[in-house]
Enzyme design. Structure first.
Site, short mmCIF file in Angstrom:
data_model
loop_
_atom_site.label_atom_id
_atom_site.label_comp_id
_atom_site.label_asym_id
_atom_site.label_seq_id
_atom_site.Cartn_x
_atom_site.Cartn_y
_atom_site.Cartn_z
N LYS A 265 60.51 -20.24 62.28
CA LYS A 265 60.95 -21.63 62.07
C LYS A 265 60.45 -22.52 63.19
O LYS A 265 60.20 -22.04 64.30
CB LYS A 265 62.49 -21.67 62.08
CG LYS A 265 63.15 -21.11 60.83
CD LYS A 265 64.65 -21.32 60.91
CE LYS A 265 65.34 -20.76 59.68
NZ LYS A 265 64.96 -21.46 58.42
N ARG A 339 68.35 -14.04 50.67
CA ARG A 339 68.35 -13.46 49.32
C ARG A 339 68.07 -11.96 49.36
O ARG A 339 68.53 -11.22 48.50
CB ARG A 339 67.34 -14.22 48.45
CG ARG A 339 65.91 -14.11 48.91
CD ARG A 339 65.02 -15.20 48.32
NE ARG A 339 65.24 -16.50 48.95
CZ ARG A 339 64.59 -17.61 48.62
NH1 ARG A 339 63.69 -17.60 47.65
NH2 ARG A 339 64.84 -18.75 49.24
N1 BES Z 1 69.04 -20.06 56.63
C1 BES Z 1 67.99 -20.73 55.98
C2 BES Z 1 68.45 -21.94 55.15
C3 BES Z 1 69.11 -23.07 55.90
C4 BES Z 1 68.40 -24.20 56.20
C5 BES Z 1 70.45 -23.03 56.20
C6 BES Z 1 69.02 -25.26 56.83
C7 BES Z 1 71.06 -24.07 56.84
C8 BES Z 1 70.36 -25.21 57.15
C9 BES Z 1 67.25 -19.77 55.05
O1 BES Z 1 67.22 -18.46 55.46
C10 BES Z 1 65.84 -20.25 54.98
O2 BES Z 1 65.19 -20.20 55.99
N2 BES Z 1 65.41 -20.69 53.82
C11 BES Z 1 64.08 -21.18 53.64
C12 BES Z 1 63.56 -20.63 52.35
C13 BES Z 1 62.08 -20.82 52.17
C14 BES Z 1 61.30 -20.02 53.17
C15 BES Z 1 61.72 -20.42 50.75
C16 BES Z 1 64.16 -22.70 53.62
O3 BES Z 1 65.13 -23.25 53.12
O4 BES Z 1 63.26 -23.32 54.13
MN MN Z 2 65.63 -18.05 56.75
#
Ligand code: BES
Ligand code: MN
Ligand code: ZN
Length: 487
Positions: A265, A339
């Site tokens: 991230k 997931r």
């Molecule tokens: N934990 C994150 C989602 C999230 C984002 C929670 C902001 C709380 C606040 C999740 O694991 C994630 O990183 N999701 C990705 C999915 C993508 C790679 C398909 C996302 O939302 O960008």
């Molecule tokens: Mn994630």
């Protein structure tokens, strides 16, 4: 905070809060103070046109020598107020008391027992701070230590408050878990805290990586392999229902920190990913609440606890893992890890416990924030009845959900060339493709997925919560259980 209910106000309170509905006259203690002050309180009410309209407040300083302060709070039109509105008024009162730097107060009202209990519940929910890492406690807004609630139906109020108190305890626990930093709250430590709930009457089982490996949980373990912390799967059981009756089940995503893994991230805001276990925190707080109020229902709470870290051993984009269900997954993005964890935990729970329904909660996608902001959690379900019940419980508690679609067209978006599916569906409909992924691990059982990325953390401040962590979902799911699954 110590909360007590009394039929009559104690003599000469230093600080009196008085809750008035529209057009209502001052109750006993306030009326007596008004008289003793030569009518100063009623004069102030006239001067400010205080009528008891909802959210109106009036702060009268030093009405008499003995009394420092009387705060009047308008509740709104009597007979039209919901329990939720009384609870919000209670939260508002705790906020006013914090601003007044009060550590104890008397709240007087002519309203009945259920209303008084809701007021107390709101105050209790609001009266929360996460200050354990501050060497000097902030003095600007101290926590309330004691609240005496005066109502003509004090006995009834006390009885009604017991269950609400249990729920507030669960909410506070969920907030504590979400607020904890990830160097303190890693999977094993989370499991320890869950284990400690055995003293509330829950049965707690903790599965180790070796046990998960034996069960074939390759999807969950793939996420865990990049972390110095071992994963855990915790199963909490509350057996308050008939022996042998199928349980209801709640499943939580418990990523104690989400770096994104190798698909790392961006740095800005990454610290918020300590809250990526908001789903698991909710399930844990809910289980505590149900045990504390001795819910007449059999309930399973299962949480998958994993850190998603970066390391030479971490899984790579493109890796293929095999889930407990037997289905294979191409991990195209290691940041879509929630997931993967839920795939194995959902499968495990339906397989082992044959529940009446499963509801899972997960801070699953940033895309749900794009779609719904912070007002609603996303609801995805294969069952209309369960969806309706969740929506109704949401409106009653203020923890609102909004249903989103699941269809075969969206499901196609996660088909893979080399495995049974891939863990991302492309740029569009990100929350939906995530939900479609989860659905591939759910058989016929009624199931709902709540995407709580917008509501569990960094939440909108409200009358009953001012903390970064909201404890979202504990009140919603408690209501779902209480209204439909207890006899
Ligand atoms: N934990 C994150 C989602 C999230 C984002 C929670 C902001 C709380 C606040 C999740 O694991 C994630 O990183 N999701 C990705 C999915 C993508 C790679 C398909 C996302 O939302 O960008
Ligand atoms: Mn994630
Ligand atoms: Zn995540």
């Amino acid at each position: 905070m110590k909360i007590s209910f009394l039929p009559k106000a104690p003599a000469a309170p230093k600080l009196l809060v008085c809750v008035l509905t529209l057009g209502e006259a001052l109750p006993h203690a306030a009326a007596a103070l008004d008289k003793a002050s030569g009518g100063r309180i009623s004069q102030a009410m006239k001067a400010q046109k205080f009528t008891g309209k909802r959210d109106q407040t009036l702060d009268v300083l030093a009405p008499t020598k003995a009394c420092d302060r009387v705060i009047l709070v308008g509740a709104g039109e009597a007979g039209k107020l919901t329990p939720r509105e009384w609870e919000l008024t209670g939260g508002q009162i705790a906020g006013l008391l914090a601003a007044a730097k009060a550590s104890e107060a008397v709240v007087e009202m002519a309203a009945g027992g259920a209303e008084a209990a809701a007021i107390a519940s709101g105050a209790r929910l609001r009266n929360y701070q996460f200050t354990k890492y501050k060497s000097k406690k902030p003095e600007s807004a101290p926590l309330l230590q004691a609240l005496e609630v005066v109502t003509p139906e004090a006995t009834k109020a006390k009885a009604a408050f017991a269950a609400l108190d249990a729920v507030a305890e669960g909410v506070h626990m969920a907030r504590d878990l979400v607020n904890e930093p990830a160097n303190i709250l890693f999977p094993e430590e989370f499991a320890r805290r869950a284990k400690a709930l055995a003293k509330a009457g829950l049965k707690v089982e903790v599965l180790t990586p070796a046990e998960m490996k034996k069960l074939g949980m390759g999807a969950l373990l793939g996420v865990a392999q990049g972390s110095a912390f071992e994963p855990r799967l915790v199963v909490l059981r509350w057996e308050g229902g008939k022996k042998g009756e199928a349980p209801v089940a709640f499943v939580g995503k418990g990523v104690t920190f989400d770096t994104g893994g190798v698909s790392i991230k961006p740095a800005a805001g990454m610290e918020d990913m300590k809250g990526d276990m908001g789903g698991a925190a909710c399930v844990t707080g809910l289980m505590l609440a149900l045990a504390r109020r001795k819910a007449r229902c059999n309930v399973i709470g299962a949480i998958g606890l994993v850190e998603n870290a970066v390391d030479g051993k971490a899984q790579r984009p493109g890796d293929v893992v095999k889930s407990m269900s037997g289905q294979t997954i191409a991990v195209l993005n290691t940041d879509a890890e929630g997931r993967l964890i839920l795939a194995d935990v959902l499968w495990y729970v339906q397989d082992r416990f044959k529940p009446k329904f499963m509801v899972n909660l997960a801070t699953l996608t940033g895309a749900i924030l794009v779609a719904l902001g912070k007002e609603h959690a996303g609801l995805f379900s294969n069952n209309d009845e369960l969806s309706t019940r969740l929506a109704e419980a949401g409106l009653a508690t203020g923890e609102k959900v909004w249903r989103m679609p699941l269809t075969p067209e969206y499901d196609k978006m996660i088909d893979s060339d080399i495995a049974d599916m891939k863990n991302i569906g492309g740029r569009f409909a990100g929350s939906i493709t995530a939900a479609q992924f989860l659905q591939r691990f759910v058989n016929k059982v009624p199931w709902a997925h709540l995407d709580v990325a917008g509501t569990a953390m960094d939440s909108v401040k409200s009358a009953i919560n001012q903390s970064w962590a909201s404890g979202w979902g504990v009140r919603l799911l408690n209501k779902l259980v209480a209204d439909h699954y207890e006899k």
